[in-house]
Design a protein around this motif. Structure first.
Motif, short mmCIF file in Angstrom:
data_model
loop_
_atom_site.label_atom_id
_atom_site.label_comp_id
_atom_site.label_asym_id
_atom_site.label_seq_id
_atom_site.Cartn_x
_atom_site.Cartn_y
_atom_site.Cartn_z
N PRO A 193 -80.41 -17.71 14.82
CA PRO A 193 -79.82 -16.77 13.60
C PRO A 193 -79.29 -15.49 13.89
CG PRO A 193 -81.87 -17.97 13.31
CD PRO A 193 -81.89 -17.90 14.69
N HIS A 194 -78.30 -14.99 13.32
CA HIS A 194 -77.75 -13.87 13.24
C HIS A 194 -77.79 -13.31 11.93
CE1 HIS A 194 -75.07 -10.40 13.79
NE2 HIS A 194 -74.08 -10.74 12.99
N GLY A 195 -79.10 -12.92 11.71
CA GLY A 195 -79.36 -12.40 10.16
C GLY A 195 -79.58 -13.40 9.25
N ARG A 196 -78.72 -13.35 8.45
CA ARG A 196 -78.63 -14.47 7.28
C ARG A 196 -77.35 -15.64 7.62
NH1 ARG A 196 -80.53 -13.52 2.16
NH2 ARG A 196 -82.03 -11.57 2.00
N VAL A 197 -76.94 -15.50 8.98
CA VAL A 197 -75.94 -16.55 9.26
C VAL A 197 -76.74 -17.27 10.29
CG1 VAL A 197 -73.87 -16.93 10.62
CG2 VAL A 197 -74.23 -14.93 9.20
N HIS A 198 -76.67 -18.68 9.96
CA HIS A 198 -77.48 -19.58 10.72
C HIS A 198 -76.37 -20.75 11.28
CE1 HIS A 198 -81.75 -18.78 9.46
NE2 HIS A 198 -81.14 -18.19 8.60
N TRP A 199 -76.83 -21.27 12.55
CA TRP A 199 -75.91 -22.15 13.35
C TRP A 199 -76.28 -23.43 13.10
CZ3 TRP A 199 -72.37 -18.45 13.97
CH2 TRP A 199 -72.57 -17.12 14.23
N ALA A 200 -75.39 -24.43 13.15
CA ALA A 200 -75.35 -25.82 13.25
C ALA A 200 -74.18 -26.51 14.13
CB ALA A 200 -75.75 -26.59 12.08
N GLY A 201 -74.39 -27.73 14.22
CA GLY A 201 -73.18 -28.47 15.18
C GLY A 201 -73.68 -29.11 16.38
N SER A 202 -72.86 -29.92 16.62
CA SER A 202 -73.41 -30.83 17.86
C SER A 202 -73.80 -30.21 19.21
CB SER A 202 -72.20 -31.65 18.14
OG SER A 202 -72.49 -32.38 19.22
N GLU A 203 -72.89 -28.94 19.29
CA GLU A 203 -73.45 -28.24 20.40
C GLU A 203 -74.95 -27.57 20.48
OE1 GLU A 203 -69.08 -28.25 19.70
OE2 GLU A 203 -70.84 -27.61 18.39
N THR A 204 -75.40 -27.19 19.29
CA THR A 204 -76.55 -26.53 19.15
C THR A 204 -77.87 -27.51 19.09
OG1 THR A 204 -76.70 -26.82 16.45
CG2 THR A 204 -75.48 -24.94 17.46
N ALA A 205 -77.31 -29.00 19.13
CA ALA A 205 -78.65 -30.00 19.38
C ALA A 205 -79.13 -29.83 20.88
CB ALA A 205 -77.90 -31.36 19.01
N GLY A 206 -80.54 -30.34 20.49
CA GLY A 206 -81.09 -30.60 21.90
C GLY A 206 -80.93 -31.91 22.22
N GLU A 207 -81.88 -32.94 21.68
CA GLU A 207 -81.46 -34.52 22.13
C GLU A 207 -80.32 -34.68 21.09
OE1 GLU A 207 -83.90 -38.60 21.98
OE2 GLU A 207 -84.31 -37.11 20.23
N TRP A 208 -79.40 -35.45 21.90
CA TRP A 208 -77.97 -35.96 21.22
C TRP A 208 -77.11 -34.79 21.08
CZ3 TRP A 208 -78.82 -40.27 22.72
CH2 TRP A 208 -80.01 -41.26 22.37
N ALA A 209 -77.24 -33.97 21.90
CA ALA A 209 -75.96 -32.69 21.75
C ALA A 209 -74.67 -33.36 22.26
CB ALA A 209 -76.43 -31.72 22.95
N GLY A 210 -73.68 -33.21 21.75
CA GLY A 210 -72.28 -33.72 21.85
C GLY A 210 -71.81 -34.92 21.14
N THR A 211 -72.88 -35.37 20.21
CA THR A 211 -72.68 -36.88 19.73
C THR A 211 -72.65 -36.31 18.04
OG1 THR A 211 -74.94 -37.41 19.35
CG2 THR A 211 -73.97 -37.80 21.68
N MET A 212 -72.01 -37.36 17.39
CA MET A 212 -72.03 -37.30 15.86
C MET A 212 -73.72 -37.20 15.40
SD MET A 212 -69.07 -39.79 14.83
CE MET A 212 -69.32 -41.14 15.89
N ASN A 213 -74.46 -38.05 16.07
CA ASN A 213 -76.02 -37.93 15.74
C ASN A 213 -76.46 -36.67 15.83
OD1 ASN A 213 -77.92 -40.16 15.02
ND2 ASN A 213 -79.00 -39.14 16.81
N GLY A 214 -76.25 -35.96 17.01
CA GLY A 214 -76.60 -34.63 17.26
C GLY A 214 -76.11 -33.93 16.13
N ALA A 215 -74.68 -33.77 15.51
CA ALA A 215 -74.36 -33.15 14.71
C ALA A 215 -75.06 -33.23 13.23
CB ALA A 215 -72.86 -33.27 14.50
N VAL A 216 -75.29 -34.54 12.87
CA VAL A 216 -75.92 -34.75 11.64
C VAL A 216 -77.55 -34.26 11.72
CG1 VAL A 216 -76.83 -36.58 10.25
CG2 VAL A 216 -74.83 -36.79 11.15
N LEU A 217 -78.13 -34.49 12.80
CA LEU A 217 -79.36 -33.80 12.88
C LEU A 217 -79.27 -32.36 12.89
CD1 LEU A 217 -80.75 -36.11 15.66
CD2 LEU A 217 -81.49 -36.15 13.39
N THR A 218 -78.56 -31.51 13.60
CA THR A 218 -78.56 -30.03 13.25
C THR A 218 -78.30 -29.70 11.91
OG1 THR A 218 -76.35 -29.97 13.84
CG2 THR A 218 -77.84 -30.00 15.86
N GLY A 219 -77.42 -30.35 11.13
CA GLY A 219 -77.04 -30.10 9.91
C GLY A 219 -78.02 -30.03 9.15
#
Length: 470
Positions: free
Chosen positions: A423-449
């Motif tokens: 996190p950058h202060g009050r800014v938090h990150w999500a998205g497929s790229e931030t996933a561990g398992e299933w990075a690069g997939t829609m599944n990873g995107a949903v999980l990170t969100g």
């Protein structure tokens, strides 16, 4: 689109502002709203879905972007089910076609059976890849033992050092183009290994039945996103690009608006969740500025580029000849194809992945002619008589171009990877790229969100407790 405003203007105050209406952003918003929190989702495009986009050819709905879901992709499958969307198996019955070094062959299974020597070499390289994949920390690849060494070479350089045969190298090039939108020489070995590990291993990444290409969404993947957005209603604002995010001890202010003035205004919130890809974070000005590692991430985690074409015929004629519609080729515009026909009675639809370097720079007619000619080489003269055609060049998107995933060069993962989800202060990150398992997939995107939403909910609850104690 029903239930969402095309653009937003003026000032708004909410608990959380979510930047980008892809699968991660919509999943985060859905979770926050379910707890009673006030949310606004801002999207620079004129549509939701991110790198998921519906198209149509010969009356058949097709996925111009993200396409497949695996059996193990339980998060996106659950989301699809709740939205009333259904799955269908990816057709894979029959012989596959291989066009390599100017010669056409057929084979069965995942790995082309070029020659005994080539099979032995492919098995050797797969074993070596799997041994390295087993060492990768999927949640923090940069902390993997020997990460510096693995990140100092490209996937292509590693294949050279392993003396991979041309046939093996050609197949790994297809994998690289599909996964990262680049050739093996353009992607770090560590980054490639991280994605292979996150995909459940090389076999799961490549397989249709039981693998990542197991099923497609009948209604298309973007339809899932559309239905989530419809439920969120006017909380979703399209054509509202974010230009600046400022923050202090009390909250964040997100300034929106294009050069034409559309979608201009300010959104005030306690927290922000940014789900844009690392490269696209660079389009946003942050105050205070991102730390050096975060800035480096936006510069070095560039998006790959991939294009897709769909060619329709009266019937899937290749099926009657015993072909699956799967083909792999090492030359020309098309490098891999799949059968995405709705039924055996027709129409027949072939999906072709296209190399943007010899595709995107041409006009629609030339692109069509190039694809059709290659399909004729692969499947015979009947392929020269399509009834419809459509394509999409992701590198030419006017807003947030590129895909399917970042093509991360050597050194960039160990140098900047920590900034993916820090996190950058009050800014938090999500998205497929931030996933561990299933990075690069829609599944990873949903999980990170969902995961990032839970983290922000915890912080919001803490703020309430601390405010009450003052």
């Amino acid at each position: 689109m029903s239930g969402s405003r095309k653009s937003g203007s003026g000032d708004t105050t909410v608990d959380v502002v979510v930047v980008s209406a892809g699968f991660a952003g919509l999943s985060a918003a859905e979770r926050l709203v379910s707890t009673g929190r006030s949310v606004v989702v801002v999207e620079g495009r004129d549509r939701v879905g991110g790198r998921s986009l519906s198209g149509e050819v010969a009356g058949v709905k097709v996925d111009l972007g993200a396409t497949w879901v695996a059996r193990r992709h339980t998060a996106v499958r659950d989301l699809a089910s709740r939205m009333g969307c259904t799955t269908t198996g990816q057709f894979a019955r029959g012989r596959n076609v291989l066009w390599m070094t100017g010669r056409r062959r057929t084979y069965s299974g995942t790995i082309p059976k070029v020659s005994p020597l080539a099979l032995v070499d492919m098995a050797r390289i797969q074993t070596a890849v799997n041994q390295l994949v087993a060492t990768i920390d999927v949640n923090a690849a940069w902390e993997t033992p020997g990460a510096d060494r693995l990140d100092a070479v490209s996937f292509g350089e590693w294949l050279d050092r392993k003396n991979a045969l041309p046939s093996t190298r050609a197949l790994m090039t297809v994998v690289s183009k599909v996964q990262w939108g680049c050739t093996p020489g353009d992607v770090s070995l560590l980054h490639a290994l991280r994605y292979i590990r996150s995909a459940g291993g090389l076999d799961h990444m490549l397989d249709v039945e039981g693998g990542q290409q197991q099923d497609r969404i009948v209604e298309t993947t973007q339809e899932i996103a559309k239905r989530v957005a419809e439920r969120l209603g006017d909380r979703v604002r399209l054509e509202t690009p974010v230009r600046r995010i400022t923050q202090d001890d009390d909250g964040v202010t997100v300034s929106t608006g294009s050069s034409s003035g559309s979608g201009s205004g300010e959104i005030h919130a306690r927290y922000a969740i940014v789900t844009a890809s690392p490269a696209h974070r660079a389009a946003i000005e942050f105050a205070p500025a991102l730390p050096e590692r975060g800035e480096g991430l936006t510069r070095t985690w560039r998006m790959g580029v991939l294009s897709k074409a769909f060619v329709a015929y009266e019937k899937p004629f290749w099926r009657t000849e015993g072909f699956s519609g799967e083909a792999v080729t090492d030359t020309g515009t098309v490098f891999i194809t799949f059968d995405v026909s709705p039924a055996s009675g027709g129409p027949g639809v072939l999906m072709a992945f296209c190399d943007p370097r010899v595709f995107d720079g041409f006009g629609p007619e030339t692109r069509r002619d190039r694809v059709v000619q290659q399909l004729a080489d692969l499947y015979g003269p009947q392929a020269r008589a399509p009834i419809d055609y459509v394509d999409h060049c992701w590198g030419a998107e006017p807003f947030a171009p590129g895909g399917p995933n970042p093509a991360v060069a050597p050194y960039a993962t160990t140098s900047f990877g920590k900034a993916l989800s820090e996190p950058h202060g009050r800014v938090h990150w999500a998205g497929s790229e931030t996933a561990g398992e299933w990075a690069g997939t829609m599944n990873g995107a949903v999980l990170t969100g969902q995961r990032t939403a839970e983290s922000v909910l915890t912080l919001l609850s803490r703020d309430v407790r601390e405010g009450a104690s003052r």
